[in-house]
Design an enzyme around this catalytic site. Structure first.
Site, PDB file in Angstrom:
ATOM      1  N   SER A   1      -9.509   1.981   2.783  1.00  9.31           N
ATOM      2  CA  SER A   1      -8.618   2.745   1.941  1.00  9.31           C
ATOM      3  C   SER A   1      -7.649   1.877   1.149  1.00  9.31           C
ATOM      4  O   SER A   1      -7.046   2.331   0.176  1.00  9.31           O
ATOM      5  CB  SER A   1      -7.839   3.753   2.794  1.00  9.31           C
ATOM      6  OG  SER A   1      -7.006   3.107   3.747  1.00  9.31           O
TER       7      SER A   1
ATOM      8  N   SER B   1      -9.957  -0.295   6.935  1.00  6.13           N
ATOM      9  CA  SER B   1      -9.369  -0.077   5.608  1.00  6.13           C
ATOM     10  C   SER B   1      -8.834  -1.335   4.954  1.00  6.13           C
ATOM     11  O   SER B   1      -8.645  -1.367   3.740  1.00  6.13           O
ATOM     12  CB  SER B   1      -8.246   0.959   5.696  1.00  6.13           C
ATOM     13  OG  SER B   1      -8.770   2.244   5.893  1.00  6.13           O
TER      14      SER B   1
ATOM     15  N   LYS C   1       0.832  -1.192   0.000  1.00  3.45           N
ATOM     16  CA  LYS C   1       0.000   0.000   0.000  1.00  3.45           C
ATOM     17  C   LYS C   1       0.869   1.244   0.000  1.00  3.45           C
ATOM     18  O   LYS C   1       1.875   1.309   0.722  1.00  3.45           O
ATOM     19  CB  LYS C   1      -0.913  -0.011   1.226  1.00  3.45           C
ATOM     20  CG  LYS C   1      -1.893   1.151   1.310  1.00  3.45           C
ATOM     21  CD  LYS C   1      -2.829   0.953   2.501  1.00  3.45           C
ATOM     22  CE  LYS C   1      -3.831   2.078   2.644  1.00  3.45           C
ATOM     23  NZ  LYS C   1      -4.801   1.815   3.736  1.00  3.45           N
TER      24      LYS C   1
END
Length: 469
Positions: free
Chosen positions: A157, A181, A83
């Protein structure tokens, strides 16, 4: 961009990749070639923000092959994504905000552990800007979509991390989970999303969203892949003030499963999701010891996250940037950050005291139950839905996830089938801190996976047609 698909098409597992590399039918360079081809074939679909150029990826794979004792490495040549809020040396960390971006000078210890174990870094995955959101639309880059098609959001996210796994490009990806997330995008893409007990994976090198709550998490196609990666990535880090050691292994005793009363569950008018989840619960109840447990104190804690002073914690990291370059921030993210400015020290202490009361109440509940099972999400949304109602939709997506880190829980989002109209249904398995192995054991049973590092498997809870509406 490639056409919408209609569900996950996960590629070879970690075990399968290691087996092919050890047996000679495959190699790290062959695997790297497959990954590069798969990413190129999709084009810019919002999964990746940056990838290692093809020639450099193949060279990195060749370097792994040439390491002394390479074939004994636990992740020999296994590709993975990271990420883009986590540092990799020499690679820009953007947090999906170009004006905030910087080139990292050091690699996060969690990522370095994977590299040392022979894993092959592929690139940085997309995210809601500043890791603020659960929907995947808060990015100036291409907005990703779920692998289930129909313009469904990918979730966030950690949107790109879930997609990279669900598309079969990598068997696992490193994500984060502060308020859901990691679990929400896993649910929306039909993969396993594991948010471990906070502190098991070092957060050094992670740009914090809410530092007191942040947790590095994993996306994978199976619990076995999670187990294999956790054996490498877990480790105490004295540079991380929240670091702690792993809890005990699963004891082998019967797992007591807590289920909330049906009337406490919220599906936001989504009858198909309700039917699918309740069908899964019926299947679960035939093979597990069920204890009824109220969800009320959990949900009460969850409301503190965005309706309380924790939103102000994001200003510790992003306050100066907000003041200097507000126009560079996604409008919804900017509004959320600014909402943190209204809270006082009195508000913070009042919320901390309330949270402690709820922690004590929830702590007493764990005396009678080992794992709490709830929906990961109560409904799904399209990209258009979220763009029209960004805050409302996001709040709905976090209904079952916001309380996790506030109450120091671990969680595993597990795909358990689809609704009658073909959307993903995911169950979330929650446990108290450091009970990870017990929760993962139950997750493996739900997925009908043998678990090599645990005791003999209990009766199967295979994902079956009975789970589906």
């Amino acid at each position: 961009m490639a056409q919408d698909s209609h569900g996950p098409s996960t590629g070879p597992s970690v075990a399968e990749i290691l087996g092919s590399h050890a047996g000679g039918t495959g190699s790290p360079t062959k695997t790297a070639t497959r990954v590069a081809d798969a990413i190129a074939a999709r084009g810019d679909d919002g999964t990746w923000l940056s990838t290692v150029p093809r020639d450099e990826l193949l060279a990195a794979a060749a370097d792994i092959e040439n390491r002394p004792g390479a074939r004994t490495l636990p992740l020999y040549g296994v590709p993975f994504g990271v990420k883009d809020s986590i540092d990799v040396a020499g690679v820009p960390t953007t947090l999906s905000c170009p004006d905030y971006a910087y080139v990292a000078t050091a690699t996060a210890p969690a990522v370095q552990r994977l590299l040392d174990a022979g894993a092959l870094y592929v690139g940085k995955t997309n995210l809601d800007q500043f890791a603020t959101g659960l929907n995947g639309t808060r990015t100036p880059y291409t907005v990703p979509r779920s692998v289930f098609g129909g313009e469904m959001i990918s979730g966030g996210s950690s949107s790109g991390s879930a997609l990279a796994v669900a598309l079969g490009q990598v068997p696992f990806a490193v994500a984060t989970d502060t308020a859901g997330s990691g679990r929400v995008p896993a649910a929306l893409n039909g993969v396993v999303g594991y948010k471990p007990s906070r502190g098991l994976i070092s957060t050094v090198g992670l740009v914090p969203a809410c530092k007191s709550l942040d947790c590095i998490s994993l996306m994978a196609g199976s619990v076995d892949d999670v187990d294999r990666v956790m054996d490498v990535i877990t480790g105490r880090d004295d540079a991380d003030a929240w670091s702690r050691d792993r809890g005990p292994r699963f004891s082998g005793d019967d797992v007591r499963v807590g289920l909330p009363p049906v009337e406490e569950l919220e599906f936001f008018g989504d009858d198909a999701m309700r039917t699918a989840h309740l069908g899964f619960r019926d299947q679960l109840a035939r093979h597990a010891t069920i204890v009824e447990i109220s969800l009320e104190p959990f949900l009460a804690a969850g409301t503190l996250l965005y309706q309380g002073p924790w939103v102000a914690e994001r200003l510790v990291e992003f306050g100066d940037f907000l003041a200097a370059k507000p126009e560079s921030i996604h409008p919804v993210v900017r509004d959320i950050l600014r909402s943190g400015e209204k809270y006082t020290a009195v508000d913070a202490f009042a919320a901390l005291q309330r949270l402690q009361e709820l922690k004590a109440e929830v702590g007493r509940l764990w005396a009678g139950v080992d794992v709490l099972v709830v929906p990961t999400i109560g409904t799904t949304f399209t990209v258009a839905d979220v763009l029209e109602r960004p805050i409302e939709c996001n709040t709905v997506l976090g209904h079952y996830t916001h309380f996790g880190n506030l109450l120091d829980l671990l969680g595993v989002a597990v795909p358990v089938g689809t609704t009658a109209d073909g959307r993903p249904c995911s169950a979330m398995l929650l446990g108290p801190a450091l009970s990870d192995d017990t929760v993962l054991h139950l997750a493996a049973r739900v997925l009908d996976e043998p678990r090599a590092n645990g005791p003999a498997a209990a009766p199967d809870l295979a994902r079956s047609k009975e789970h589906q509406a």
